[in-house]
Design a protein around this motif. Structure first.
Motif, PDB file in Angstrom:
ATOM      1  N   THR B 235      50.024 -47.626  23.269  1.00 36.58           N
ATOM      2  CA  THR B 235      49.057 -46.633  22.808  1.00 36.58           C
ATOM      3  C   THR B 235      49.411 -46.033  21.438  1.00 36.58           C
ATOM      4  O   THR B 235      48.538 -45.934  20.578  1.00 36.58           O
ATOM      5  CB  THR B 235      48.887 -45.523  23.866  1.00 36.58           C
ATOM      6  N   PRO B 236      50.669 -45.620  21.207  1.00 39.62           N
ATOM      7  CA  PRO B 236      50.972 -45.064  19.882  1.00 39.62           C
ATOM      8  C   PRO B 236      50.590 -46.031  18.755  1.00 39.62           C
ATOM      9  O   PRO B 236      50.120 -45.605  17.699  1.00 39.62           O
ATOM     10  CB  PRO B 236      52.483 -44.847  19.928  1.00 39.62           C
ATOM     11  N   LEU B 237      50.771 -47.326  18.994  1.00 40.74           N
ATOM     12  CA  LEU B 237      50.423 -48.298  17.954  1.00 40.74           C
ATOM     13  C   LEU B 237      48.914 -48.357  17.759  1.00 40.74           C
ATOM     14  O   LEU B 237      48.414 -48.436  16.625  1.00 40.74           O
ATOM     15  CB  LEU B 237      50.945 -49.679  18.331  1.00 40.74           C
ATOM     16  N   LEU B 238      48.200 -48.300  18.848  1.00 37.17           N
ATOM     17  CA  LEU B 238      46.739 -48.333  18.793  1.00 37.17           C
ATOM     18  C   LEU B 238      46.220 -47.137  17.995  1.00 37.17           C
ATOM     19  O   LEU B 238      45.307 -47.264  17.168  1.00 37.17           O
ATOM     20  CB  LEU B 238      46.171 -48.319  20.215  1.00 37.17           C
ATOM     21  N   ILE B 239      46.846 -45.977  18.235  1.00 34.79           N
ATOM     22  CA  ILE B 239      46.445 -44.770  17.492  1.00 34.79           C
ATOM     23  C   ILE B 239      46.652 -44.995  16.007  1.00 34.79           C
ATOM     24  O   ILE B 239      45.797 -44.717  15.170  1.00 34.79           O
ATOM     25  CB  ILE B 239      47.257 -43.544  17.977  1.00 34.79           C
ATOM     26  N   ARG B 240      47.793 -45.572  15.676  1.00 35.74           N
ATOM     27  CA  ARG B 240      48.099 -45.805  14.287  1.00 35.74           C
ATOM     28  C   ARG B 240      47.111 -46.771  13.660  1.00 35.74           C
ATOM     29  O   ARG B 240      46.676 -46.590  12.515  1.00 35.74           O
ATOM     30  CB  ARG B 240      49.519 -46.366  14.168  1.00 35.74           C
ATOM     31  N   THR B 241      46.783 -47.796  14.406  1.00 33.32           N
ATOM     32  CA  THR B 241      45.818 -48.766  13.899  1.00 33.32           C
ATOM     33  C   THR B 241      44.495 -48.081  13.565  1.00 33.32           C
ATOM     34  O   THR B 241      43.921 -48.303  12.496  1.00 33.32           O
ATOM     35  CB  THR B 241      45.568 -49.867  14.951  1.00 33.32           C
ATOM     36  N   GLU B 244      44.821 -46.042  10.441  1.00 31.36           N
ATOM     37  CA  GLU B 244      44.854 -46.877   9.242  1.00 31.36           C
ATOM     38  C   GLU B 244      43.462 -47.332   8.843  1.00 31.36           C
ATOM     39  O   GLU B 244      43.195 -47.637   7.682  1.00 31.36           O
ATOM     40  CB  GLU B 244      45.772 -48.089   9.469  1.00 31.36           C
ATOM     41  N   GLN B 245      42.588 -47.412   9.854  1.00 29.24           N
ATOM     42  CA  GLN B 245      41.189 -47.789   9.563  1.00 29.24           C
ATOM     43  C   GLN B 245      40.341 -46.553   9.278  1.00 29.24           C
ATOM     44  O   GLN B 245      39.107 -46.612   9.330  1.00 29.24           O
ATOM     45  CB  GLN B 245      40.603 -48.559  10.758  1.00 29.24           C
ATOM     46  N   GLY B 250      38.545 -41.286  16.361  1.00 29.63           N
ATOM     47  CA  GLY B 250      38.935 -42.250  17.401  1.00 29.63           C
ATOM     48  C   GLY B 250      40.416 -42.156  17.713  1.00 29.63           C
ATOM     49  O   GLY B 250      40.828 -42.115  18.873  1.00 29.63           O
ATOM     50  N   GLY B 251      41.226 -42.095  16.642  1.00 26.97           N
ATOM     51  CA  GLY B 251      42.677 -42.019  16.832  1.00 26.97           C
ATOM     52  C   GLY B 251      43.076 -40.784  17.610  1.00 26.97           C
ATOM     53  O   GLY B 251      43.838 -40.855  18.579  1.00 26.97           O
ATOM     54  N   THR B 252      42.523 -39.631  17.186  1.00 29.08           N
ATOM     55  CA  THR B 252      42.906 -38.398  17.876  1.00 29.08           C
ATOM     56  C   THR B 252      42.350 -38.358  19.298  1.00 29.08           C
ATOM     57  O   THR B 252      42.954 -37.753  20.181  1.00 29.08           O
ATOM     58  CB  THR B 252      42.445 -37.141  17.105  1.00 29.08           C
TER      59      THR B 252
END
Ligand code: ATP
Ligand code: MG
Lengths: 357, 281
Positions: B235-241, B244-245, B250-252
């Motif tokens: 999940t942390p990586l998905l948030i970062r992705t 970055e976009q 969506g991230g938050t």
């Protein structure tokens, strides 16, 4: 169950905590281990329980060598000086522990455990506290729970390390009477450690006096109190008065005091120490021959039936303690600062070279 | 004792004076450092509305990542609880040469930059790495699988359990174990019935810390996981992705979901821990 301790030696690093201990405890006896702090009492008890390994010697229970057996297999009850209760268990669970850990074949049923625990709670008079945790108990209550916990497995040997050490005088007395009664009721052999001589004299069948890892004397309370084998035992069991002097051909001289000592006929001008208990000091108002020493009364405590007197010898300034009855005290009309004449009614003479004092 | 409600006892006798000041400071500190940053997450994600929020939360990729994140973290914390206890035991109860050095090694995973840990673990466990080779011959792949993630998480959260259990183990009175032995308990029974219950609060605390730490871990996992969406994406990586976009909402939103789940889990663990440490007071 009889316990035979033979030739036990224990060294910590280079320190000899126990030196060649021989002791036979008969079935059903209540034996007190008495000695000053650091004399090895706890160590000896732990070796009997198998909590500590001796360097040499053997521990024999009922004729069977137990030296190599583990603590679990020795089946002794042990009551620790600081209780060592299981903090996270209730009083009930603490007591039930010894039954619950049995292998399933020997484990009693739930109802039996319940019954047994309540029996013991009744024995130590703590039924209403079964649901408490140890942190919610007083010192005396914890001590009784520790006793009940040790007794639940019906051990044939009960070892108690200063069981009443941390309690007040009244509770101590109650508990030790209780222990004596318990002991007379159940077939159990007990060894209890204490450094309170009064406690030992009060309840024990026999007393073992330890000093620096060695046994000084073994005997009934009367034997050790009335016939101490050496100055250490004399000193350790109650107050004593010391008189330094010399012995020559059966005659002893302690300053102005001269006594006949037929047991030391062969002595030739030897330095000696004489021991007399305070209650064996006789007090007169007038001098009668050479058997008396003049002394000045410097302190009187007349509380209770016994009057304690402290006196200072006129000839050499040594102190003498005496205990006399209140009646005698009134008859003599003693006052502070008065000069009286003192005589040891009963005394023992030790030649110091044999012992370190 | 059991009648008093402990959690509502606000003021009691304490050796440190100034209840008002210390309490006020505690709240201020927590507000500035924890409450405000955390509420920003909810504030930011609220701009997208509930419907959109739910859409993101229930998307397959997010669900898969949550499953991987919580699953691997939980497993890692569990493994650490068991072996951490063992290591704490060895360090407290036995003496052996170089004990001090071994004791010092325990904290190393904290000092190492997690990226360094990630790279070295990846090379070790890759199919052509030293350890990976052995497992590869058994047909087991470690790097670029959830197993690899778990290993990285075990590594970085390893010191917690050891360090929380150690002092408690030290404080357990040896006489208590001896008392159990005198009553006929075997070593195993003594361990399970006497020692573990005493260690339980500390063990749970260590577990919770390790779990929380593993959940938030990012640096070492990105290397070893391979980051395949639906398979090894945490999940942390998905948030970062997402960030970055430039998809901040969506991230938050994902962060908010993760926060809620973490909070609930930690709360449950804490309640359990509170129970374990208070039941015999
Ligand atoms: N584990 C140990 N390591 C080193 N020395 C020890 C150890 N246990 C006991 N000793 C030493 O052995 C001696 C006897 O100790 P022990 O505990 O048997 O004394 P004790 O007679 O029970 O004293 P107390 O009345 O103070 O309890 C002491 O000098 C003590 O310092
Ligand atoms: Mg002792």
């Amino acid at each position: 169950m009889s316990i035979e301790i033979s030739n036990i030696t224990k060294t910590f690093d280079s320190f000899k905590a126990l030196n060649n201990i021989h002791l036979k405890i008969n079935t059903g006896e209540l034996v007190a281990l008495l000695g000053p702090s650091g004399s090895g009492k706890t160590t000896l008890l732990r070796i009997i329980a198998g909590l500590e390994r001796a360097d040499g010697g053997s521990i024999i229970f009922d004729g069977k060598d137990n030296t190599k057996k583990t603590t679990q297999d020795r089946k002794v009850g042990f009551v620790f000086q600081h209780y060592a209760l299981f903090k996270h268990m209730t009083v009930f669970e603490n007591i039930a522990f010894g039954l619950k850990v049995r292998p399933s074949k020997l484990r009693p049923s739930k109802e039996e455990i319940n019954k047994k625990v309540h029996e013991l709670l009744a024995l130590v008079k703590m039924e209403e506290l079964a649901k408490r945790y140890p942190s919610q108990l007083s010192g005396g209550q914890r001590q009784r729970i520790a006793l009940a916990r040790a007794l639940v497995v019906e051990p044939k040997v009960l070892l108690l390390d200063e069981p009443f050490g941390a309690l007040d005088a009244k509770v101590r007395k109650d508990l030790r009477r209780w222990l004596r009664k318990l002991h007379d009721k159940y077939p159990i052999t007990s060894v209890f450690v204490t450094h309170d001589q009064e406690e030992a004299l009060d309840v024990a069948d026999r007393i073992v006096i330890l000093n620096q890892g060695k046994i000084e004397q073994i005997g009934t309370p009367e034997e050790v109190y009335d016939n101490p084998v050496n100055p250490f035992v004399y000193n350790f069991l109650g107050n004593v008065n010391l008189f330094h002097g010399r012995v020559h051909k059966g005659k002893a001289e302690f300053g102005s005091l001269k006594l006949d000592v037929p047991e030391h006929l062969e002595a030739r001008d030897r330095q000696v120490v004489s021991y007399t208990r305070p209650h064996d000091i006789e007090i007169c108002l007038e001098a009668q021959g050479h058997e008396f020493i003049a002394a000045e009364i410097i302190f009187i405590r007349a509380i209770g039936p016994i009057v304690n007197l402290e006196m200072k010898r006129v000839d050499n300034g040594e102190y003498i303690e005496a205990e006399i009855s209140k009646e005698n005290y009134r008859n003599l009309k003693l006052k502070l600062g008065q000069i009286v004449y003192v005589k040891p009614r009963d005394f023992r003479i030790f030649i110091p070279e044999d012992y370190v004092i | 004792m059991s009648h008093t409600v402990k959690s509502f006892r606000i003021k009691q006798h304490s050796v440190i004076p100034g209840f008002g000041i210390t309490m006020g400071f505690t709240f201020l500190y927590l507000t500035l450092l924890v409450l405000i940053p955390v509420s920003m997450v909810f504030f930011n994600s609220s701009s997208i509305g509930l419907v959109k929020f739910w859409e993101i939360a229930s998307s397959e990729r997010v669900l898969a990542s949550l499953k991987i994140s919580f699953g691997t973290s939980f497993l890692a914390a569990l493994v650490n609880a068991i072996f951490g206890l063992l290591i704490a035991w060895v360090l407290e109860r036995y003496t052996f040469p170089c004990k001090k050095i071994v004791d010092g090694l325990i904290d190393l995973p904290f000092a190492l930059p997690t990226a360094v840990a990630g790279i070295s673990l990846t090379t070790l466990y890759a199919p052509n790495g030293w350890i990976g080779k052995l497992f590869a011959s058994l047909g087991l792949k470690i790097s670029y699988t959830p197993l690899g993630i778990t290993i990285a998480l075990i590594f970085i959260s390893f010191p917690f359990v050891v360090r929380t259990v150690q002092p408690v183990l030290k404080s357990i009175d040896l006489e208590v174990e001896e008392a159990a032995a005198c009553l006929g308990a075997t070593r195993l029974q003594t361990f399970i019935k006497v020692i573990v219950p005493e260690l339980l609060p500390a063990l749970i605390t260590g577990f919770a810390l390790a779990f929380a730490r593993a959940l938030g871990e990012y640096g070492s996992v990105v290397f070893i996981s391979g980051n395949m969406p639906m398979k090894t994406e945490i999940t942390p990586l998905l948030i970062r992705t997402k960030l970055e976009q430039y998809d901040y909402a969506g991230g938050t939103a994902i962060a908010a979901i993760m926060l809620i789940i973490s909070f609930i889990m930690l709360l449950v663990i804490n309640i359990f821990q509170w129970w374990a440490s208070n039941r015999h007071k």
